[in-house]
Write an enzyme that holds these catalytic residues in place. Structure first.
Site, PDB file in Angstrom:
ATOM      1  CB  SER A   1      -0.949  -0.038   1.201  1.00 38.44           C
ATOM      2  OG  SER A   1      -2.010   0.865   1.025  1.00 38.44           O
TER       3      SER A   1
ATOM      4  CG  ASP B   1      -6.195  -2.996  -4.047  1.00 38.50           C
ATOM      5  OD1 ASP B   1      -7.025  -2.233  -3.529  1.00 38.50           O
ATOM      6  OD2 ASP B   1      -4.977  -2.948  -3.800  1.00 38.50           O
TER       7      ASP B   1
ATOM      8  CG  HIS C   1      -5.277  -2.789  -0.166  1.00 41.18           C
ATOM      9  ND1 HIS C   1      -4.601  -2.282  -1.252  1.00 41.18           N
ATOM     10  CD2 HIS C   1      -4.767  -2.128   0.914  1.00 41.18           C
ATOM     11  CE1 HIS C   1      -3.740  -1.350  -0.862  1.00 41.18           C
ATOM     12  NE2 HIS C   1      -3.817  -1.253   0.443  1.00 41.18           N
TER      13      HIS C   1
END
Length: 634
Positions: A492, A579, A611
């Protein structure tokens, strides 16, 4: 004599083997995952569930247990029904709260054109057309009240295109009964389409059963209002953030007492994760990040008296207090993790200030493996600050050896690096594979004051990158760190960090691994589902760069895509097909940039993951590829 010698040698060999055994990815996916259900009304038993991964079936299987609060006599249950007070039952027991999806809007082609039943089309007039890992098909979570005598159901958000519980992670903590039993309090962000995507303004709403009217109880606050509860004295309490669009704002405990909202934590330089009232209504216990860990705190409730509000830290150590389960006499029951242990349930004696472990789900597995040694270091940053850096050393660590070393880049970007226990980003597993892990609490993480936490916004590629390099440069001076075999890994914002460092590292690193990382801030702005996030952290839309210096810095100085001409190091890229927070194009663009420049690179595409990586077999492939890459390149 010879037999005695042979036996002695055999014992020594067995002890050495036991010492040398370390955590493997296979062992990691045999560990039970503890999830407390609650404490029985008399405070004598804990009810909890344990999820066990079934790798062959690619599923999780759950069992329910009962154990005494002192940690004795655990037994398997058929179910937990009737053992824990049902918070969804009304005080008089006649009504029950629940939640379910309700179709409100006609989004699907076949909804709009019934004669075209095979059409696979979605039609949208605004943003919020997808969220986390799900396309919006016109359905919304709604809270219902069911009359248990007549089975009549009332939709508290009838025909409203709003969510309660909140998407994507909200549960029954988003709705509660008023102590009178005459109304229901629920959390909702009553905005739709594009307005929904750019706002964090959830509110607490009160639905009155007799009049069927709804009141907004927190309309004056523009940020998050969440986690409503009532004190034992009947005062509405909740968590509140002030700023609309800022998802990592300071989270405070608010108590509405005699018509006045009292902020119990406004004068304290921290942020609250979760909370619970004491049984006597005189204190609130809460979990908050502090100095690289999550600990238990208390704050007194003075009402309208002149007694000073005082926040007190109750626990301390290299562990995380992860959640509060409830109370058992003078004990508060919580879950705890550390770098070497998955979550278990503990009690903390509030008078004696002592711990007792209640559940021991994974003790047998952990007893057979060597643990990682943890060091808590402080590194001076380029601007003269002291930064906490966790150093996780391999089990059976030999200070005279040199170890390849990984810089761990945290996501969030405002999520603290603490003694969490992940079943994917697992420091114990990385260390067991023979790596030293350097995990800095760089700029932008909670637990070091509000100013430190806020420093990341509109400065993604600035001081935080300097903090990473300060951490790895300091640890590279240790004689056990092989400074010629350094890698950087992260997901991320941590993936963004990897992409960014790949363009500025000046040959410090020999390999990189990025999972679901932000690569191109321009395309990220137009494809991420919660637009409020880049609006706050990036400063706004890229087309306003000419008139806003923060926006210009974000998109034209701190954008990893502008640094790819400097890439020269092998990189492994993971990305999930579902995601929608950091969409798949980010990973695809990064992989193309590496491949088309002739850089050794690999793309691991997980089409049915979001994610995160949740399916056991996918996670095992992820970990296999992760360590395979490190062996190839480091």
């Amino acid at each position: 004599m010879k037999r005695i010698l042979v036996a002695t040698l055999s014992v020594i060999a067995l002890n050495m083997n036991a010492q040398e055994q370390v955590l493997t990815k296979e062992l990691l996916w045999q560990l039970g995952r503890v999830n407390p259900v609650g404490i029985t009304e008399k405070g004598d038993f804990l009810i909890y569930k344990v999820g066990f991964p079934n790798v062959d079936k690619n599923t999780m299987e759950y069992k329910t247990y009962q154990i005494s609060i002192d940690g004795k006599n655990a037994k398997l249950l058929e179910s937990a029904d009737g053992l824990i007070k049902d918070r969804n039952l009304s005080p008089n027991g006649k009504f029950k709260l629940s939640a379910e999806e309700v179709k409100v809007n006609k989004v699907l082609g076949k909804d709009r054109y019934p004669e075209l039943k095979e059409a696979n089309v979605y039609v949208y007039d605004g943003l919020d057309y997808r969220h986390w890992d799900k396309d919006n098909d016109g359905s919304f979570n709604h809270v219902f009240v069911t009359n248990l005598e007549t089975n009549e159901k009332i939709d508290l958000l009838q025909d409203e295109p709003y969510y309660s519980p909140q998407a994507p992670f909200g549960g029954d903590e988003d709705y509660i009964w008023h102590p009178s039993g005459k109304s229901v309090i629920y959390v909702s962000k009553k905005k739709a389409g594009t307005a929904y995507a750019i706002s964090t303004n959830t509110d607490l709403y009160e639905y009155h059963l007799d009049t069927k009217q709804t009141d907004n109880l927190t309309k004056d606050n523009l940020g998050y209002d969440t986690h409503p509860t009532f004190s034992p004295n009947g005062d509405l309490t909740w968590l509140q953030m002030k700023n609309d669009g800022y998802e990592a704002d300071k989270n405070d405990i608010i108590v509405r007492h005699k018509g006045i909202d009292i902020n119990l934590t406004s004068g304290w330089d921290g942020t609250v994760n979760s909370y619970v009232w004491s049984n006597d209504g005189k204190k609130v216990y809460f979990i908050a990040p502090v100095d690289g860990t999550n600990q238990l705190f208390e704050v007194n409730f003075p009402g309208l008296t002149r007694i000073a509000i005082q926040v007190k830290q109750l626990t301390n150590g290299v562990f995380d207090v992860a959640s509060i389960v409830g109370f058992a006499n003078d004990k508060i029951v919580v879950t705890r993790t550390d770098f070497n242990s998955a979550a278990e349930v503990y009690s903390f004696d509030l008078k004696k200030e002592t711990w007792n472990q209640i559940t021991h789900v994974n003790d047998a597995t952990y007893s057979k493996i060597a643990k990682s040694k943890i060091e808590k270091r402080y590194v001076t940053t380029t601007d003269g600050k002291k930064m906490l850096v966790w150093v996780i050393l391999p089990p059976n660590f030999d200070p005279n050896k040199k170890y390849p070393t990984l810089l761990y880049c945290q996501g969030g970007p405002q999520s603290m690096v603490s003694p969490f226990y992940s079943f994917r980003w697992n420091f114990q597993l990385m260390a067991a594979e023979g790596y030293v892990i350097v995990a800095p609490n760089r700029r932008g993480l909670p637990g070091f004051g509000v100013e430190w936490n806020e420093a990341i916004s509109k400065d993604w590629g600035g001081q935080a990158m300097d903090d990473y390099l300060s951490a790895i440069d300091a640890l590279s001076k240790e004689k056990y760190v092989d400074s010629k075999r350094l890698g950087a890994v992260g997901a991320s914002y941590g993936g963004y960090s990897v992409y960014y460092l790949a363009g500025i590292h000046e040959n410090r690193f020999k390999t990189f691994i990025a999972h679901c990382g932000v690569f191109n801030l321009h395309s990220m702005y137009g494809t991420t589902e919660e637009t409020f996030f880049p609006n706050w952290d990036a400063g706004g839309a890229y087309w306003d760069a000419e008139t806003n210096k923060d926006i210009a810095k974000t998109y034209y100085q701190h954008n990893p895509i502008l640094l790819v001409k400097n890439w020269n190091t092998p990189i492994l890229i993971f990305h999930g097909g579902k995601d929608y927070r950091v969409p798949i194009g980010q990973g695809q663009e990064a992989f193309a940039a590496a491949q088309l420049q002739g850089i050794k690179s690999r793309f691991v595409y997980l089409p049915d993951e979001n994610h995160w990586v949740l399916k056991p077999q996918n996670a095992l492939v992820w970990q296999t590829e992760f360590f395979k890459w490190l062996k190839e390149t480091l």
